[in-house]
Design an enzyme around this catalytic site. Structure first.
Site, PDB file in Angstrom:
ATOM      1  N   GLU A 260      42.224  56.268  37.465  1.00 39.91           N
ATOM      2  CA  GLU A 260      42.530  54.924  37.939  1.00 39.91           C
ATOM      3  C   GLU A 260      41.473  53.923  37.529  1.00 39.91           C
ATOM      4  O   GLU A 260      41.788  52.849  37.037  1.00 39.91           O
ATOM      5  CB  GLU A 260      42.682  54.908  39.463  1.00 39.91           C
ATOM      6  N   CYS A 261      40.177  54.185  37.729  1.00 37.25           N
ATOM      7  CA  CYS A 261      39.184  53.133  37.603  1.00 37.25           C
ATOM      8  C   CYS A 261      37.791  53.656  37.329  1.00 37.25           C
ATOM      9  O   CYS A 261      37.490  54.829  37.494  1.00 37.25           O
ATOM     10  CB  CYS A 261      39.116  52.309  38.887  1.00 37.25           C
TER      11      CYS A 261
END
Length: 496
Positions: free
Chosen positions: A21-22
């Protein structure tokens, strides 16, 4: 606050790989905070390519730059960095697993509270985020984004504690799932990691100033010193004092649980030069290839990696098997990504934009293709076709991780279970036939555990998060059909 916008462009995407995701980065008390944050995010670009954002504070006000696209597309511009003054900064690279791809979801997210502003950047996923969102909306909250990170801001605002630090801790005590998170106020940089330690977070230091980031490679790029991993369930509060010194307060507000770092950090997500959980990622991947060669040998003429993820494992396979290693596939690193949901047809077409066969290394040979993982199988199918078109006599696929049977809910973008290749065919032979390979083999779960941690999996208390392989979810999954979802999936795994 300043806010800049840009718009996404459509580029080919390989939809058969997993995506983290990040990535997060933050620094406190340094005069070049935003520039250092931009460099850190550049090193973490592999963790998210959809968007990047930076928030800074200069002692008077907060500043913000948020853009769709890559870090280098925007934050190498001196004018952009000039709009981010101050000595406190946090940043974020994003690949969405919850919330649509939109500017309103680009982090860090910011809110004004009674005692001042707060910005939050988050890597991972809350397994009760949707449940909490529904609850706060039912009681009058207005959500500006579809990101689960915004829920944390609402919980902070609603907390009855006096200090922002205590409000933050009160909020994350209500969150479940896998996450590493950074928050900044006018004087504080706060780092937090989920109680199970699913997502990684490290602490560093540059010129005596504290830094937190997703991986050690972000420390290396700016010449910072690695201090330690943020422990599972730990909250570290760094604050600039009136005399300019920085205090550091480490707390454990959550009930201690055994750490279970996500195995896919080693298999795929983390950069090979990073050290995750005290282990060099490149070394663990090479170990995976060596164990794979021991478990699934094959008579062949050449070992070829599926770049870039399969390269360390292919080197390990070649070293253990004695079969020569060659770059039989060349990857085009300048193919971009898309911000739309691609169709399967476009996905398949995108493979040739990213990979080309090196005919001289393949023609007339029995080829072992080594990849890090197989999700849907669409990429593998096209690559096997490409290798055969280049004249390979045989194509044998060896995968340096186990079969993926279960979806993830902790920040990995995985398809639904019925879209996973392992759930579409009765056995490995049927999968090999679909892909067009002469043979197909996966690394065993114990082979993976030994490659990373040096010992077999402990079924009573697994050392890592491995639910995508086993169905053994480390937390309850409140947003997915109620509290018993994790137990149901674990039962399915044991009965499968």
């Amino acid at each position: 606050m300043n806010q800049s916008h840009s718009f996404p462009t459509d580029d080919p995407l390989d939809g058969d790989t997993l995506h983290e995701e990040c990535g997060v980065f933050g620094i406190l008390g340094h005069p070049d905070a935003a520039a250092l944050t931009a460099l850190g995010l550049h090193a973490l670009q592999h963790r998210g390519q959809e968007a990047a954002g930076i928030v800074s504070f200069d002692g008077k006000r907060f500043y913000q730059e948020r853009h769709m696209g890559l870090v280098g597309d925007h934050y190498t511009n001196p004018m952009t960095l000039a709009r981010l003054p101050g000595s406190i900064s946090i940043g974020h690279t994003r690949y969405s697993t919850t919330g649509e791809v939109a500017m309103r979801n680009v982090q860090p997210l910011f809110a004004e509270l009674e005692e001042g502003g707060i910005a939050i950047a988050h890597n991972g996923n809350f397994t009760n985020g949707l449940t909490l969102r529904r609850q706060i909306i039912a009681t009058g909250a207005i959500c500006q984004s579809t990101s689960d990170t915004e829920v944390v801001l609402h919980l902070i605002a609603r907390s009855r504690h006096a200090s922002t630090s205590d409000r933050f801790i009160d909020a994350i005590r209500q969150m479940e799932g896998g996450y590493s998170m950074l928050a900044m106020t006018r004087t504080k940089l706060i780092a937090a990691r989920d109680p199970t330690g699913i997502r990684p977070l490290v602490m560093g230091e540059l010129d005596g100033k504290p830094i937190f980031c997703s991986e050690t490679c972000a420390l290396d790029i700016i010449g910072a010193k690695f201090i330690r991993d943020v422990e599972n369930g730990e909250v570290i509060i760094c604050e600039i004092q009136p005399d300019g010194s920085i205090s550091i307060d480490a707390r454990k507000p959550s009930k201690p649980q055994p750490e279970r770092l996500c195995l896919f950090e080693y298999v795929y997500f983390a950069r090979p030069d990073s050290v995750v959980g005290g282990r060099n990622v490149y070394t663990t991947r090479k170990n995976m290839g060596m164990n794979l060669a021991k478990e699934s040998p094959v008579d062949a003429d050449v070992v070829v990696p599926v770049p870039d993820g399969g390269t360390p494992a292919a080197l390990g396979y070649a070293q253990e098997s004695g079969i020569p290693f060659e770059y039989g596939i060349i990857r085009n690193h300048y193919v971009g990504r898309t911000f739309i949901e691609p169709t399967q047809q476009i996905r398949a077409f995108g493979v040739k934009l990213k990979h080309s066969a090196n005919r001289a290394m393949i023609e007339g040979k029995r080829v072992v293709l080594v990849d890090d993982s197989i999700v849907r199988g669409t990429t593998s199918l096209k690559i096997v076709q490409m290798i055969r078109e280049a004249g390979a006599r045989e194509v044998h696929i060896r995968v340096a991780s186990p079969m993926i049977f279960f979806p993830d809910f902790y920040g990995i973008d995985t398809p639904d279970a019925d879209k996973l290749l392992a759930n579409q065919y009765a056995d490995v032979e049927a999968m090999a036939k679909y892909i067009g390979a002469d043979s197909l083999a996966f690394l065993s779960i114990n082979g993976l555990y030994r490659a990373v941690g040096g010992e077999d999996r402990n079924p009573a208390r697994p050392q890592f998060t491995d639910h995508y392989f086993t169905g053994d979810y480390p937390t309850r999954l409140l947003d997915k059909n109620g509290e018993s979802m994790g137990n149901k999936l674990s039962m399915l795994a044991s009965n499968g």
